[in-house]
Write an enzyme that holds these catalytic residues in place. Structure first.
Site, PDB file in Angstrom:
ATOM      1  N   ASP A  91     -24.883 -24.282  34.811  1.00  0.00           N
ATOM      2  CA  ASP A  91     -25.237 -23.594  33.550  1.00  0.00           C
ATOM      3  C   ASP A  91     -26.903 -23.404  33.830  1.00  0.00           C
ATOM      4  O   ASP A  91     -27.601 -24.060  34.652  1.00  0.00           O
ATOM      5  CB  ASP A  91     -25.244 -24.424  32.579  1.00  0.00           C
ATOM      6  CG  ASP A  91     -25.911 -23.747  31.123  1.00  0.00           C
ATOM      7  OD1 ASP A  91     -25.767 -22.522  31.091  1.00  0.00           O
ATOM      8  OD2 ASP A  91     -26.225 -24.705  30.076  1.00  0.00           O
ATOM      9  N   GLU A  92     -27.320 -22.344  33.595  1.00  0.00           N
ATOM     10  CA  GLU A  92     -28.660 -21.670  33.580  1.00  0.00           C
ATOM     11  C   GLU A  92     -29.056 -21.875  35.023  1.00  0.00           C
ATOM     12  O   GLU A  92     -30.166 -22.139  35.536  1.00  0.00           O
ATOM     13  CB  GLU A  92     -29.913 -23.024  32.723  1.00  0.00           C
ATOM     14  CG  GLU A  92     -29.711 -23.034  31.327  1.00  0.00           C
ATOM     15  CD  GLU A  92     -30.047 -22.048  30.326  1.00  0.00           C
ATOM     16  OE1 GLU A  92     -30.458 -20.802  31.064  1.00  0.00           O
ATOM     17  OE2 GLU A  92     -30.051 -22.029  29.343  1.00  0.00           O
ATOM     18  N   LYS A 134     -23.425 -17.581  25.643  1.00  0.00           N
ATOM     19  CA  LYS A 134     -23.329 -18.224  26.849  1.00  0.00           C
ATOM     20  C   LYS A 134     -22.589 -19.349  26.747  1.00  0.00           C
ATOM     21  O   LYS A 134     -21.589 -19.629  27.570  1.00  0.00           O
ATOM     22  CB  LYS A 134     -24.598 -18.040  27.556  1.00  0.00           C
ATOM     23  CG  LYS A 134     -24.696 -19.129  28.711  1.00  0.00           C
ATOM     24  CD  LYS A 134     -26.258 -19.153  29.218  1.00  0.00           C
ATOM     25  CE  LYS A 134     -27.127 -20.060  28.289  1.00  0.00           C
ATOM     26  NZ  LYS A 134     -26.643 -21.534  28.303  1.00  0.00           N
ATOM     27  N   THR A 135     -22.965 -20.240  25.961  1.00  0.00           N
ATOM     28  CA  THR A 135     -22.759 -21.639  25.693  1.00  0.00           C
ATOM     29  C   THR A 135     -21.140 -21.626  25.523  1.00  0.00           C
ATOM     30  O   THR A 135     -20.203 -22.311  25.776  1.00  0.00           O
ATOM     31  CB  THR A 135     -23.462 -22.375  24.867  1.00  0.00           C
ATOM     32  OG1 THR A 135     -24.794 -22.484  25.230  1.00  0.00           O
ATOM     33  CG2 THR A 135     -23.021 -23.797  24.702  1.00  0.00           C
ATOM     34  N   GLN A 149     -34.454 -14.237  32.543  1.00  0.00           N
ATOM     35  CA  GLN A 149     -34.771 -15.408  31.651  1.00  0.00           C
ATOM     36  C   GLN A 149     -35.482 -16.512  32.798  1.00  0.00           C
ATOM     37  O   GLN A 149     -35.478 -17.821  32.472  1.00  0.00           O
ATOM     38  CB  GLN A 149     -33.947 -16.053  30.819  1.00  0.00           C
ATOM     39  CG  GLN A 149     -33.693 -15.032  29.645  1.00  0.00           C
ATOM     40  CD  GLN A 149     -32.874 -15.456  28.495  1.00  0.00           C
ATOM     41  OE1 GLN A 149     -33.254 -16.617  27.992  1.00  0.00           O
ATOM     42  NE2 GLN A 149     -31.707 -15.056  28.032  1.00  0.00           N
ATOM     43  N   ARG A 165     -36.290 -14.229  21.107  1.00  0.00           N
ATOM     44  CA  ARG A 165     -36.114 -15.411  20.134  1.00  0.00           C
ATOM     45  C   ARG A 165     -36.051 -14.774  18.852  1.00  0.00           C
ATOM     46  O   ARG A 165     -35.302 -15.886  17.822  1.00  0.00           O
ATOM     47  CB  ARG A 165     -37.288 -16.345  20.344  1.00  0.00           C
ATOM     48  CG  ARG A 165     -37.519 -16.984  21.589  1.00  0.00           C
ATOM     49  CD  ARG A 165     -36.386 -17.820  22.468  1.00  0.00           C
ATOM     50  NE  ARG A 165     -35.780 -16.618  23.398  1.00  0.00           N
ATOM     51  CZ  ARG A 165     -34.663 -16.750  23.962  1.00  0.00           C
ATOM     52  NH1 ARG A 165     -33.766 -17.687  23.234  1.00  0.00           N
ATOM     53  NH2 ARG A 165     -34.146 -16.065  24.706  1.00  0.00           N
TER      54      ARG A 165
END
Length: 765
Positions: A228-229, A36-37, A262, A621
């Site tokens: 973002d997010e 994503k980043t 998420q 994770r």
């Protein structure tokens, strides 16, 4: 451009499309570990390289760290011009704009930004002026209430007119909240100050009240807006973003990146609806959607378990995450008889992984639903001399409420403990001010005695009110000292907890803080109960069950001599704090009904869905090793509670699990506690059953899965969980084939399923 060519070559096909399709509204649905980043960073770099000036790009993030990392990555592609991109948190970017425009909404350009303590201080003064009970109108709780109102754009005037809010306040015996809100708002404005929430609230006001000169100015400046997010945005944040991009003849150059699966911060005001509704909001403007479904972090067993789990959520953006890292290890699942055994077995397994798999401490994380659960794991890690760190919270015994109670206990056992006395003599507040404490300390130094011993000597120098307060404290402590001599550690600790006022003070904090701190106190008492009930055969060091013995035991456990600069430590953290991180090995602990999912969220489908998303975050994770644990019993409020395993365990297919108990025996044996069993059945609810009963019943005995390579478009198939469906589409090749299947009887009929793991029976076609 060579740099352009190089960075585009680093991307897979979907990532490349998400980077290079620059105009109009774009939604990037980014699964865990999907890059994503990198996509967001390269998209900004691509804009600079092809069509935009850096200062025409606005990128909103949730942490300064994310913004800084993004700028550093962009700079590696496009050079120093990256520094001119407007990238930062919502609060920092809006504060920057407000510094320039504040006078247009009646604030000075050099306005002060109040932190939480400043705000609480202002509210405390208002409560005092209004002669209100500070126990009922706790400043932290009032600030939380005001913050919630601001995030929903409810002004003090609208608050006073909102019958639902007013009724809630009356029910809580706090009918003057709206007036505190009104006075607080006026006081801040009079002082030329904004609190943290105001940086959003006043930004919206600025844009709303100045459409021609201010709003248009920033609409024209920010030709490209990226968020973002996005799943973590609240109602107000999205309203501000829409102000910047939704206007007549706007190209709607907005790109949001996030993962609905998420979305785990509703307690902070975040709403999953923002990302779920984004497609409809911009459908008329030709929105393009890219799904990043390639997971570069985790092995297949972990990824597929996550896919299966999240399918149980009704409201979601359908996607199927896949991995090319190989099947990897199955997910270990074990049941412990008690939470103490759970702690010991987890640390035993950590030791084994370090030895057998050559993992470092820093490769390993223990994730729990509440911070109070850290205690037992901390104790065993210390016993095994394994270094660890607590993230998102203090070490259990360093938390304020725990230290406050332990100070009362220390003083009850040893009245001459000056540090303990100074900590509790005026907490909770009882009218013994700092000047009185200073006098006691000075007299103790002069007479070379403890502060406790000189308390009777200080009376002549104090006023009547202070003397009365001091006499009350002495009487209280004497009652504690008598109790400690007469009963065991747990009874004494419980008495001190109830009588000291610490628990009551904690309950008056802001709701989330109060919940966390209360849980820590209960966890402390449960630990003392366990200490008292430990058999001598299990631990010969706890033969003496007194409070003095317990305190000595704790002092030995907590007094570590560690190298503070050593970063090779096992990480302990709540699942909320783990979002965005990754570890080679992850232990998700305490997977029991009413703990994970939390009993606080178990009364609504929406609450359970968010808990499921939280579990989804936890398991994704892990890179290579994932361990799930639960305890059949644990102390809670001083009583042994018998637990059902979490419903989420049942939602993972057996083929991904390496369980230490057969699956049909996962549920706790309740023969020893029939009343507890019936209570559990009531409390647990029927969420899993409702979902399962909504689906057609497929008999596993007659189910015959067809070879996955035979599945084709147009076939009617049978799925063990979802029943009959029709294969609508298949994309990918070989082992990466993903089928889109329509199950007409489901509320959300369309599912994307990886055929390698699907187990489908062909019925027709």
């Amino acid at each position: 451009m060579s740099s352009q060519k190089n960075y585009l070559q680093e991307l897979n096909e979907v990532q490349r499309q998400a980077v290079t399709v620059t105009d109009g509204p774009v939604l990037v649905v980014a699964g865990p570990g999907s890059g994503k980043t990198r996509v967001l960073t390269y998209r900004i770099a691509h804009l600079i390289e092809t069509k935009a000036q850096p200062w025409e790009i606005l990128t909103l993030t949730f942490t300064n760290k994310a913004a800084k990392e993004m700028k550093n990555r962009i700079e590696k592609v496009v050079g120093g011009s990256a520094k001119k991109v407007w990238a930062g948190t919502f609060h920092s970017i809006f504060a920057k704009i407000l510094r320039v425009e504040a006078e247009k909404i009646g604030y000075p350009s050099n306005f002060t930004i109040y932190d939480t303590e400043d705000s609480k201080s202002v509210i405390s003064a208002i409560i005092k002026e209004m002669n209100l009970d500070k126990q009922l109108y706790n400043p932290g709780a009032m600030l939380s209430r005001i913050s919630s109102a601001k995030s929903k754009l409810i002004t003090p005037k609208l608050y006073a007119q909102n019958e639902e809010l007013i009724q809630q306040d009356r029910a809580g015996k706090r009918p003057y909240v709206y007036e505190i809100y009104e006075r607080y708002t006026a006081r801040c404005k009079r002082s030329g100050a904004m609190d943290f929430d105001d940086l959003l609230y006043r930004m919206f006001e600025l844009l709303q009240s100045n459409p021609d000169n201010v709003t248009q100015k920033y609409q024209e400046r920010f030709k490209y807006v990226l968020v973002d997010e996005f799943q973590d945005t609240n109602f107000l944040q999205y309203r501000i973003v829409k102000k910047l991009v939704d206007y007549p003849n706007s190209p709607r150059n907005i790109c949001v990146v996030g993962d609905d699966a998420q979305s785990i911060y509703s307690f902070r005001g975040a709403t999953i609806q923002n990302i779920l509704d984004f497609e409809n909001d911009y459908k008329a403007h030709g929105i393009k959607i890219f799904k990043l479904e390639q997971n570069y972090r985790s092995t297949e067993h972990i990824v597929q378990a996550a896919n299966e789990l999240i399918q149980y959520n009704k409201n979601q953006i359908q996607k199927t995450i896949r991995s090319e890292k190989g099947a990897g290890n199955r997910i270990k699942l074990f049941k412990a008889l008690t939470d103490t055994e759970e702690g010991k077995r987890v640390v035993d397994m950590i030791t084994e992984q370090k030895n057998r798999e050559h993992l470092s401490n820093k490769d390993i994380a223990i994730l729990y639903r509440t911070n109070a659960q850290s205690r037992v794991f901390e104790e065993y890690l210390r016993r095994y001399n394994i270094l660890y760190r607590i993230v998102g919270g203090l070490s259990f015994y360093q938390r304020k409420e725990v230290k406050d109670l332990l100070a009362y206990m220390r003083l009850a056992v040893n009245p001459n403990d000056d540090e303990a006395l100074k900590r509790v003599i005026n907490y909770p507040k009882r009218g013994i001010g700092d000047s009185t404490v200073d006098k006691i300390s000075e007299l103790a130094s002069q007479s070379k005695q403890s502060m406790w011993k000189v308390l009777p000597l200080i009376s002549p120098t104090l006023g009547a009110k202070a003397n009365k307060s001091l006499a009350g404290f002495v009487h209280l402590m004497e009652s504690f000292q008598e109790k400690v001599k007469a009963v065991d550690a747990y009874e004494a600790a419980n008495f001190i907890t109830q009588q000291s006022g610490v628990l009551e003070a904690v309950k008056n904090d802001a709701p989330q803080e109060s919940k966390d701190r209360t849980e820590n106190i209960i966890q402390l008492l449960d630990g003392i109960k366990e200490f008292v009930e430990t058999d001598l055969e299990e631990d010969a060091d706890v033969a003496d069950k007194s409070l003095a013995s317990y305190l000595q035991n704790i002092a030995l456990v907590t007094d570590q001599d560690q190298d503070k600069d050593d970063n090779d430590r096992v990480t302990l953290m709540s699942v909320h704090a783990a979002k965005g991180l990754e570890f080679s090995s992850v232990f998700v602990v305490g997977l029991e009904e009413n703990l994970f999912p939390s009993f606080m969220s178990s009364d609504t489908m929406e609450g359970i869905d968010e808990e499921r998303r939280l579990f989804y975050v936890a398991i994704t994770r892990a890179e290579a090793y994932l361990t799930l644990t639960y305890a059949a019993s644990r102390y809670s409020y001083g009583k042994m509670r018998y637990n059902e395993p979490s419903r989420f365990i049942e939602e993972i297919d057996w083929q991904h699990l390496d369980a230490d108990v057969p699956l049909h025996q996962r549920k706790t044996d309740t023969t020893s506690a029939p009343s507890e069993a019936s209570n559990r059945a009531t409390v647990r609810g029927n969420f899993t059953q409702i979902r399962k009963n909504d689906l057609p019943i497929v008999d596993p005995a007659t189910f015959r899965p067809s070879p996955s390579e035979q599945i084709a478009v147009g076939q009617r198939i049978l799925h063990l969980k979802f029943g009959e469906g029709n294969v609508k589409n298949i994309d990918g090749t070989n082992e990466k084939r993903v089928a889109t299947i329509v199950f007409p009887h489901l509320d959300e009929p369309e599912k994307r399923i990886m055929l390698k793991f699907a187990k489908l029976q062909i019925l027709e076609g």
